[in-house]
Design a protein around this motif. Sequence first.
Motif, PDB file in Angstrom:
ATOM      1  N   ASP A   1     -12.096 -16.998   5.791  1.00 27.55           N
ATOM      2  CA  ASP A   1     -10.831 -16.761   6.402  1.00 27.55           C
ATOM      3  C   ASP A   1      -9.979 -15.729   5.738  1.00 27.55           C
ATOM      4  N   ALA A   2      -9.619 -14.515   6.429  1.00 24.12           N
ATOM      5  CA  ALA A   2      -8.939 -13.463   6.057  1.00 24.12           C
ATOM      6  C   ALA A   2      -7.527 -14.117   5.531  1.00 24.12           C
ATOM      7  N   MET A   3      -7.253 -13.591   4.376  1.00 20.81           N
ATOM      8  CA  MET A   3      -5.860 -14.146   3.734  1.00 20.81           C
ATOM      9  C   MET A   3      -4.878 -12.873   3.721  1.00 20.81           C
ATOM     10  N   VAL A   4      -5.445 -11.775   3.301  1.00 24.97           N
ATOM     11  CA  VAL A   4      -4.448 -10.517   3.374  1.00 24.97           C
ATOM     12  C   VAL A   4      -5.245  -9.464   3.978  1.00 24.97           C
ATOM     13  N   ILE A   5      -4.522  -9.266   5.401  1.00 30.53           N
ATOM     14  CA  ILE A   5      -5.018  -8.171   6.241  1.00 30.53           C
ATOM     15  C   ILE A   5      -4.319  -7.006   6.394  1.00 30.53           C
ATOM     16  N   GLN A   6      -5.384  -5.946   6.387  1.00 26.87           N
ATOM     17  CA  GLN A   6      -4.778  -4.626   6.420  1.00 26.87           C
ATOM     18  C   GLN A   6      -5.183  -3.952   7.773  1.00 26.87           C
ATOM     19  N   ASN A   7      -4.344  -3.124   8.324  1.00 32.57           N
ATOM     20  CA  ASN A   7      -4.518  -2.563   9.469  1.00 32.57           C
ATOM     21  C   ASN A   7      -3.896  -1.154   9.495  1.00 32.57           C
ATOM     22  N   PRO A   8      -4.470  -0.080  10.028  1.00 36.06           N
ATOM     23  CA  PRO A   8      -6.243  -0.164  10.260  1.00 36.06           C
ATOM     24  C   PRO A   8      -6.806  -0.103   9.003  1.00 36.06           C
ATOM     25  N   ARG A   9      -8.000  -0.089   9.077  1.00 36.46           N
ATOM     26  CA  ARG A   9      -8.829  -0.049   7.810  1.00 36.46           C
ATOM     27  C   ARG A   9      -8.797   1.343   7.429  1.00 36.46           C
ATOM     28  N   TYR A  10      -8.994   2.428   8.490  1.00 39.76           N
ATOM     29  CA  TYR A  10      -9.007   3.746   8.274  1.00 39.76           C
ATOM     30  C   TYR A  10      -7.818   4.495   9.247  1.00 39.76           C
ATOM     31  N   GLN A  11      -7.246   5.428   8.557  1.00 47.62           N
ATOM     32  CA  GLN A  11      -6.081   6.167   9.148  1.00 47.62           C
ATOM     33  C   GLN A  11      -6.201   7.578   8.957  1.00 47.62           C
ATOM     34  N   VAL A  12      -6.247   8.244   9.959  1.00 50.56           N
ATOM     35  CA  VAL A  12      -6.191   9.725   9.780  1.00 50.56           C
ATOM     36  C   VAL A  12      -4.713  10.206  10.569  1.00 50.56           C
ATOM     37  N   THR A  13      -4.195  11.032   9.567  1.00 48.31           N
ATOM     38  CA  THR A  13      -3.005  11.324  10.187  1.00 48.31           C
ATOM     39  C   THR A  13      -2.833  12.946   9.777  1.00 48.31           C
ATOM     40  N   GLN A  14      -1.896  13.670  10.589  1.00 48.15           N
ATOM     41  CA  GLN A  14      -1.704  15.051  10.066  1.00 48.15           C
ATOM     42  C   GLN A  14      -0.794  15.226   9.129  1.00 48.15           C
ATOM     43  N   PHE A  15      -0.824  16.565   8.601  1.00 45.70           N
ATOM     44  CA  PHE A  15       0.127  16.931   7.326  1.00 45.70           C
ATOM     45  C   PHE A  15       1.681  16.737   8.043  1.00 45.70           C
ATOM     46  N   GLY A  16       2.312  16.035   7.524  1.00 43.72           N
ATOM     47  CA  GLY A  16       3.767  15.907   7.824  1.00 43.72           C
ATOM     48  C   GLY A  16       3.976  15.076   8.854  1.00 43.72           C
ATOM     49  N   LYS A  17       2.979  14.539   9.457  1.00 44.62           N
ATOM     50  CA  LYS A  17       3.327  13.462  10.640  1.00 44.62           C
ATOM     51  C   LYS A  17       3.370  11.980   9.938  1.00 44.62           C
ATOM     52  N   PRO A  18       4.596  11.340  10.230  1.00 45.20           N
ATOM     53  CA  PRO A  18       4.574   9.831   9.597  1.00 45.20           C
ATOM     54  C   PRO A  18       3.697   9.179   9.914  1.00 45.20           C
ATOM     55  N   VAL A  19       3.442   8.269   9.117  1.00 45.02           N
ATOM     56  CA  VAL A  19       2.364   7.293   9.323  1.00 45.02           C
ATOM     57  C   VAL A  19       2.843   5.808   8.837  1.00 45.02           C
ATOM     58  N   THR A  20       2.324   4.689   9.252  1.00 45.64           N
ATOM     59  CA  THR A  20       2.915   3.302   9.008  1.00 45.64           C
ATOM     60  C   THR A  20       1.505   2.598   8.782  1.00 45.64           C
ATOM     61  N   LEU A  21       1.424   1.911   7.695  1.00 45.41           N
ATOM     62  CA  LEU A  21       0.268   1.007   7.250  1.00 45.41           C
ATOM     63  C   LEU A  21       0.948  -0.360   7.377  1.00 45.41           C
ATOM     64  N   SER A  22      -0.094  -1.215   7.852  1.00 45.96           N
ATOM     65  CA  SER A  22       0.572  -2.756   7.878  1.00 45.96           C
ATOM     66  C   SER A  22      -0.293  -3.779   7.018  1.00 45.96           C
ATOM     67  N   CYS A  23       0.398  -4.548   6.580  1.00 47.90           N
ATOM     68  CA  CYS A  23      -0.365  -5.720   5.846  1.00 47.90           C
ATOM     69  C   CYS A  23       0.188  -6.916   6.047  1.00 47.90           C
ATOM     70  N   SER A  24      -0.602  -8.060   6.441  1.00 49.38           N
ATOM     71  CA  SER A  24       0.115  -9.280   6.861  1.00 49.38           C
ATOM     72  C   SER A  24      -0.910 -10.363   6.081  1.00 49.38           C
ATOM     73  N   GLN A  25      -0.103 -11.708   5.771  1.00 46.35           N
ATOM     74  CA  GLN A  25      -0.686 -12.328   4.929  1.00 46.35           C
ATOM     75  C   GLN A  25      -0.796 -13.872   5.369  1.00 46.35           C
ATOM     76  N   THR A  26      -1.599 -14.774   5.126  1.00 44.53           N
ATOM     77  CA  THR A  26      -1.570 -16.154   5.425  1.00 44.53           C
ATOM     78  C   THR A  26      -1.519 -17.081   4.635  1.00 44.53           C
ATOM     79  N   LEU A  27      -1.025 -16.581   3.369  1.00 41.68           N
ATOM     80  CA  LEU A  27      -0.961 -17.445   2.140  1.00 41.68           C
ATOM     81  C   LEU A  27       0.318 -17.556   1.784  1.00 41.68           C
ATOM     82  N   ASN A  28       1.318 -17.428   2.728  1.00 38.71           N
ATOM     83  CA  ASN A  28       2.509 -17.928   2.335  1.00 38.71           C
ATOM     84  C   ASN A  28       3.192 -17.404   1.155  1.00 38.71           C
ATOM     85  N   HIS A  29       2.723 -16.471   0.461  1.00 38.93           N
ATOM     86  CA  HIS A  29       3.122 -15.941  -1.050  1.00 38.93           C
ATOM     87  C   HIS A  29       4.509 -15.517  -0.806  1.00 38.93           C
ATOM     88  N   ASN A  30       5.143 -15.180  -1.763  1.00 40.05           N
ATOM     89  CA  ASN A  30       6.541 -14.519  -1.793  1.00 40.05           C
ATOM     90  C   ASN A  30       6.613 -13.490  -2.348  1.00 40.05           C
TER      91      ASN A  30
END
Lengths: 115, 113
Positions: A1-30
């Motif tokens: 079972d995935a515990m720390v999940i990151q999306n997307p795995r691959y991200q392509v963005t253009q120079f100067g274009k804002p980008v957001t990477l996400s992370c979620s966890q099922t471990l309830n770590h603080n």
Amino acid sequence: DAMVIQNPRYQVTQFGKPVTLSCSQTLNHNVMYWYQQKSSQAPKLLFHYYDKDFNNEADTPDNFQSRRPNTSFCFLDIRSPGLGDAAMYLCATSRDRRGGTYEQYFGPGTRLTVT
Amino acid sequence: GESVGLHLPTLSVQEGDNSIINCAYSNSASDYFIWYKQESGKGPQFIIDIRSNMDKRQGQRVTVLLNKTVKHLSLQIAATQPGDSAVYFCARGLETSGSRLTFGEGTQLTVNP
């Protein structure tokens, strides 16, 4: 079972274009972390959240921001990506354990390409 | 300032041999050390940790030795297998820094069949 999940795995963005990477966890770590890792180098800590408290590293550029809306999710925002920001971005979590060690659990990473 | 570094960037061993990966650190104010394994395209994976008040700790096929006198840390892998091929990082941490880790540069371990 995935515990720390990151999306997307691959991200392509253009120079100067804002980008957001996400992370979620099922471990309830603080504690949640964001690292930048360039090819063949050690992971470099950008910042971390201790619960809702944001802790920025002194040498993290202002171009990098983070949000943690709840325990499970944490986001990395790059406001104006430059070519030098192309890297693997790793999210990690840990449970604060005084008197113990602070094993960090890493996600698989998001590889960011800037064109 | 604090730093953690490794002696060798690459290590090549034969399958079945024992591997020793070394790490030197400069700041003696460390509470614990952790070894991570990172396979290509994956995030670092915890291997073993050791608190600074210990000299040795053993896990499954791995042993970590800590020599505080010379500020040296090593990871020994017994009977190295092809699946052990990866980059290995040592990291140090301070409880006063919360949960921050400082990573050293990695050693690429290649296991030859």
